[in-house]
Design a protein around this motif. Structure first.
Motif, PDB file in Angstrom:
ATOM      1  N   TRP A  13       0.831  -1.203   0.000  1.00 44.36           N
ATOM      2  CA  TRP A  13       0.000   0.000   0.000  1.00 44.36           C
ATOM      3  C   TRP A  13       0.872   1.262   0.000  1.00 44.36           C
ATOM      4  N   LYS A  14       2.038   1.166   0.617  1.00 42.81           N
ATOM      5  CA  LYS A  14       2.947   2.318   0.706  1.00 42.81           C
ATOM      6  C   LYS A  14       3.560   2.661  -0.640  1.00 42.81           C
ATOM      7  N   TYR A  15       3.970   1.651  -1.396  1.00 44.77           N
ATOM      8  CA  TYR A  15       4.748   1.886  -2.607  1.00 44.77           C
ATOM      9  C   TYR A  15       3.931   1.818  -3.893  1.00 44.77           C
ATOM     10  N   ASP A  16       2.877   0.987  -3.946  1.00 44.27           N
ATOM     11  CA  ASP A  16       2.098   0.874  -5.183  1.00 44.27           C
ATOM     12  C   ASP A  16       0.753   0.234  -4.849  1.00 44.27           C
ATOM     13  N   ARG A  17      -0.257   1.053  -4.672  1.00 37.93           N
ATOM     14  CA  ARG A  17      -1.563   0.562  -4.220  1.00 37.93           C
ATOM     15  C   ARG A  17      -2.235  -0.343  -5.243  1.00 37.93           C
ATOM     16  N   ARG A  18      -1.907  -0.133  -6.516  1.00 36.70           N
ATOM     17  CA  ARG A  18      -2.525  -0.976  -7.541  1.00 36.70           C
ATOM     18  C   ARG A  18      -2.114  -2.438  -7.381  1.00 36.70           C
ATOM     19  N   TYR A  19      -0.937  -2.664  -6.824  1.00 30.66           N
ATOM     20  CA  TYR A  19      -0.502  -4.036  -6.543  1.00 30.66           C
ATOM     21  C   TYR A  19      -1.491  -4.731  -5.629  1.00 30.66           C
ATOM     22  N   VAL A  20      -1.864  -4.075  -4.553  1.00 26.81           N
ATOM     23  CA  VAL A  20      -2.800  -4.659  -3.584  1.00 26.81           C
ATOM     24  C   VAL A  20      -4.191  -4.801  -4.199  1.00 26.81           C
ATOM     25  N   VAL A  21      -4.647  -3.765  -4.899  1.00 28.59           N
ATOM     26  CA  VAL A  21      -5.993  -3.795  -5.489  1.00 28.59           C
ATOM     27  C   VAL A  21      -6.110  -4.913  -6.519  1.00 28.59           C
ATOM     28  N   TYR A  22      -5.156  -5.003  -7.436  1.00 28.14           N
ATOM     29  CA  TYR A  22      -5.199  -6.037  -8.481  1.00 28.14           C
ATOM     30  C   TYR A  22      -5.090  -7.431  -7.873  1.00 28.14           C
ATOM     31  N   LEU A  23      -4.286  -7.564  -6.840  1.00 26.47           N
ATOM     32  CA  LEU A  23      -4.125  -8.871  -6.195  1.00 26.47           C
ATOM     33  C   LEU A  23      -5.455  -9.372  -5.645  1.00 26.47           C
ATOM     34  N   PHE A  24      -6.180  -8.504  -4.937  1.00 29.21           N
ATOM     35  CA  PHE A  24      -7.445  -8.933  -4.335  1.00 29.21           C
ATOM     36  C   PHE A  24      -8.544  -9.087  -5.387  1.00 29.21           C
ATOM     37  N   LEU A  25      -8.532  -8.261  -6.423  1.00 29.49           N
ATOM     38  CA  LEU A  25      -9.507  -8.435  -7.508  1.00 29.49           C
ATOM     39  C   LEU A  25      -9.282  -9.757  -8.233  1.00 29.49           C
ATOM     40  N   ASN A  26      -8.025 -10.135  -8.382  1.00 29.94           N
ATOM     41  CA  ASN A  26      -7.700 -11.416  -9.020  1.00 29.94           C
ATOM     42  C   ASN A  26      -8.270 -12.575  -8.203  1.00 29.94           C
ATOM     43  N   GLN A  27      -8.157 -12.483  -6.883  1.00 31.58           N
ATOM     44  CA  GLN A  27      -8.707 -13.531  -6.029  1.00 31.58           C
ATOM     45  C   GLN A  27     -10.232 -13.554  -6.084  1.00 31.58           C
ATOM     46  N   LEU A  28     -10.839 -12.384  -6.220  1.00 37.52           N
ATOM     47  CA  LEU A  28     -12.298 -12.320  -6.326  1.00 37.52           C
ATOM     48  C   LEU A  28     -12.778 -13.030  -7.583  1.00 37.52           C
ATOM     49  N   VAL A  29     -12.110 -12.796  -8.707  1.00 30.45           N
ATOM     50  CA  VAL A  29     -12.475 -13.468  -9.964  1.00 30.45           C
ATOM     51  C   VAL A  29     -12.269 -14.975  -9.831  1.00 30.45           C
ATOM     52  N   ASN A  30     -11.150 -15.377  -9.241  1.00 29.59           N
ATOM     53  CA  ASN A  30     -10.876 -16.802  -9.061  1.00 29.59           C
ATOM     54  C   ASN A  30     -11.901 -17.469  -8.150  1.00 29.59           C
ATOM     55  N   ALA A  31     -12.451 -16.693  -7.209  1.00 32.82           N
ATOM     56  CA  ALA A  31     -13.457 -17.251  -6.292  1.00 32.82           C
ATOM     57  C   ALA A  31     -14.776 -17.516  -7.006  1.00 32.82           C
ATOM     58  N   VAL A  32     -15.115 -16.684  -8.005  1.00 34.65           N
ATOM     59  CA  VAL A  32     -16.392 -16.822  -8.721  1.00 34.65           C
ATOM     60  C   VAL A  32     -16.359 -18.003  -9.688  1.00 34.65           C
ATOM     61  N   THR A  33     -15.203 -18.295 -10.272  1.00 36.96           N
ATOM     62  CA  THR A  33     -15.097 -19.285 -11.342  1.00 36.96           C
ATOM     63  C   THR A  33     -15.606 -20.669 -10.943  1.00 36.96           C
ATOM     64  N   PRO A  34     -15.170 -21.280  -9.816  1.00 32.77           N
ATOM     65  CA  PRO A  34     -15.668 -22.623  -9.485  1.00 32.77           C
ATOM     66  C   PRO A  34     -17.162 -22.647  -9.168  1.00 32.77           C
ATOM     67  N   ILE A  35     -17.693 -21.531  -8.660  1.00 34.36           N
ATOM     68  CA  ILE A  35     -19.131 -21.476  -8.368  1.00 34.36           C
ATOM     69  C   ILE A  35     -19.928 -21.514  -9.670  1.00 34.36           C
ATOM     70  N   ALA A  36     -19.485 -20.699 -10.645  1.00 35.81           N
ATOM     71  CA  ALA A  36     -20.151 -20.692 -11.951  1.00 35.81           C
ATOM     72  C   ALA A  36     -20.001 -22.037 -12.641  1.00 35.81           C
ATOM     73  N   ALA A  37     -18.824 -22.653 -12.491  1.00 40.96           N
ATOM     74  CA  ALA A  37     -18.578 -23.947 -13.126  1.00 40.96           C
ATOM     75  C   ALA A  37     -19.467 -25.042 -12.553  1.00 40.96           C
ATOM     76  N   ALA A  38     -19.928 -24.881 -11.310  1.00 40.70           N
ATOM     77  CA  ALA A  38     -20.823 -25.869 -10.701  1.00 40.70           C
ATOM     78  C   ALA A  38     -22.284 -25.604 -11.066  1.00 40.70           C
TER      79      ALA A  38
END
Length: 499
Positions: A13-38
């Motif tokens: 968060w100190k050096y590059d906030r987009r790193y943190v934002v993109y990291l958590f958004l990536n996990q959010l997308v990955n969380a939706v995928t198996p639910i949709a696949a089921a």
């Protein structure tokens, strides 16, 4: 347990906030995928076994395909984008760390304990070569797993509660097995760290040209290789024991996954045969059970990783806070002009040593005085100069400049009044000019005077690029390697340029 995770979160968060934002958004997308696949295959199967409406099937297939396309596109973007920004954070943190080390007391940097501490701190920062910020990835992964589990639990809510509890229990047992293996492997890490550092030392002996002359003239190859093999065998033996722990753990956990899959299939097949579950719901539940198992295992593994590497966080804190006691002086300014120095009963003892390098030194250095220090090897001549230059602080006694304790002066300003050439001077892989200036503002007249006075003029004239020629061959194949005498002249030119 979360100290390591919070450390990386703060740095990101100190050096590059987009790193943190993109990291958590990536996990959010990955969380939706198996639910949709089921969910979506069930809808297609139910329609196929039901009314079989072509328009509805096309709609389902289109929705499923678009969902997969969108998730994969977002995953491709976020995973690469957050890695790019993680590299920015890694570099920025490295700059900060190097600045801290440059300001740290040199006596601390010279101790073997510091180098062991550095290796352990690096082990935390990269989490055994997983890469900088891996613990933050684990923390974000935990959030993603929890979102996935919530969605899958909603899907599996039609199953008996005892079956769900059994799945959770099996995942917990699997996590305990993995945690024990990690704990045992970590207990061997200290020995791996020590032997790996020695291994890198021997590798450096063969790789660096400055050792090549001694190795060849003294036929040291066989002797050094023998010592390197001993260290490598000890390191590899520890690594083998670590991997054996993980292999046994992996086999046990595979057995638990087998039990879970068998239980799920048996229960669901019985339900289908009894007529309480249709084929579409069967396919959905099977997919959800598999994804649920994977998500639970990943959740537990990531929790284990965070807990395991938190062990090294104390070493990182100590490493990041290497004492800077010599810089704790008050910002007292240094008067312009010549200075008088006085050693008052000065003594110095190196850390960890019982013997005194210097003791009872009383000496006055008058302005414009020329003095030669003469003594046997090890009598403390270089140590005295290092004390004068405030590279070390006296163990006892005091050094005065113009009647004031030198520790009261601004450290950087005090260092700037000295021009020192040590016998173990260092040359840098940059231009000859930069090796003389060392970051100071260029003054062509002073630079040329230093080149002439140091005796470098003839050598400079022989170089194709003159003062812009590179010292060394590491980054420039056309660079030149100074002889021992030429290296001394370069070091002397530095001192002359500082006046």
């Amino acid at each position: 347990m979360w100290k390591g995770f919070m450390f990386f979160l703060r740095q990101g968060w100190k050096y590059d906030r987009r790193y943190v934002v993109y990291l958590f958004l990536n996990q959010l997308v990955n969380a939706v995928t198996p639910i949709a696949a089921a969910l979506l295959p069930r809808m297609v199967i139910d329609e196929l076994t039901g009314l079989g409406r072509m328009g509805v099937l096309i709609g389902y297939v289109s929705a499923f395909s678009m969902c997969i396309l969108l998730c994969r596109a977002l995953t491709a973007f976020f995973s690469k984008a957050y890695f790019t920004h993680r590299c920015h954070v890694d570099a920025a943190f490295g700059f900060e760390l190097h600045e801290r080390l440059a300001h740290a007391d040199i006596e601390n940097l010279e101790s073997p304990e510091f180098h062991d501490l550095k290796t352990k701190a690096q082990k935390f920062l990269t989490c055994d070569y997983h890469g900088f910020g891996y613990l933050l990835d684990c923390g974000a992964g935990i959030l993603g797993c929890m979102l996935t589990l919530c969605g899958l639990l909603a899907i599996l809510s039609t199953l008996e509660i005892w079956l769900l509890l059994l799945f959770v229990l099996l995942a917990a047992v699997s996590s305990i097995i993995g945690s024990r293996a990690t704990k045992k492997a970590m207990s061997l890490s200290m020995e791996v760290v020590e032997n790996s550092r020695r291994w890198m030392y021997y590798a450096e002996l063969f790789e660096q040209a400055k050792y090549g002359k001694e190795i060849r003239l003294n036929s040291m190859t066989g002797w050094l290789l023998g010592r390197e093999r001993q260290v490598v065998e000890r390191a590899n033996n520890c690594i083998k024991q670590q991997n054996d722990c993980y292999i046994v753990s992996g086999i046990k956990r595979a057995g638990l996954s087998f039990v879970q899959q068998c239980m799920a299939y048996c229960v669901l097949i019985v339900k289908v045969l009894a007529g309480s579950l249709n084929i579409g719901s069967f396919a959905m539940c099977i997919s959800a059970v598999t994804s649920f198992s994977d998500a639970m295992r990943e959740l537990m593994d990531r929790l284990t990783e965070i807990r395991a590497y938190d062990f090294y966080y104390a070493q990182l804190e100590e490493y990041l806070n290497v004492p800077q006691t010599l810089r704790l002086s008050s910002p007292r300014m240094i008067p312009v002009g010549a200075h008088r120095f006085e050693f008052c009963n000065v003594g110095f003892r190196y850390r960890g040593s019982d013997s005194w390098a210097l003791r009872g030194i009383n000496l006055v250095l008058e302005p414009r005085q020329r003095l030669a220090l003469v003594g046997e090897n090890g009598s403390g001549k270089s140590t005295l100069i290092k004390l004068l230059c405030r590279m070390y602080a006296p163990t006892e006694g005091v050094i005065l400049m113009d009647g004031v304790d030198i520790s009261e002066y601004d450290y950087d300003m005090y260092m700037s009044i000295f021009a020192t050439v040590f016998q173990d001077y260092q040359l840098f892989d940059c231009s000859l000019k930069d090796n003389i200036l060392l970051g100071q503002v260029e003054d062509a007249k002073r630079l040329n005077a230093a080149v002439d006075q140091s005796g470098l003029r003839e050598r400079v004239a022989s170089l194709p690029r003159g003062l812009d020629s590179t010292v060394g061959h590491r980054f420039d194949s056309e660079g030149f390697e100074p002889s021992g005498g030429e290296g001394q002249k370069i070091a002397l030119a530095r001192a002359l340029y500082r006046d």
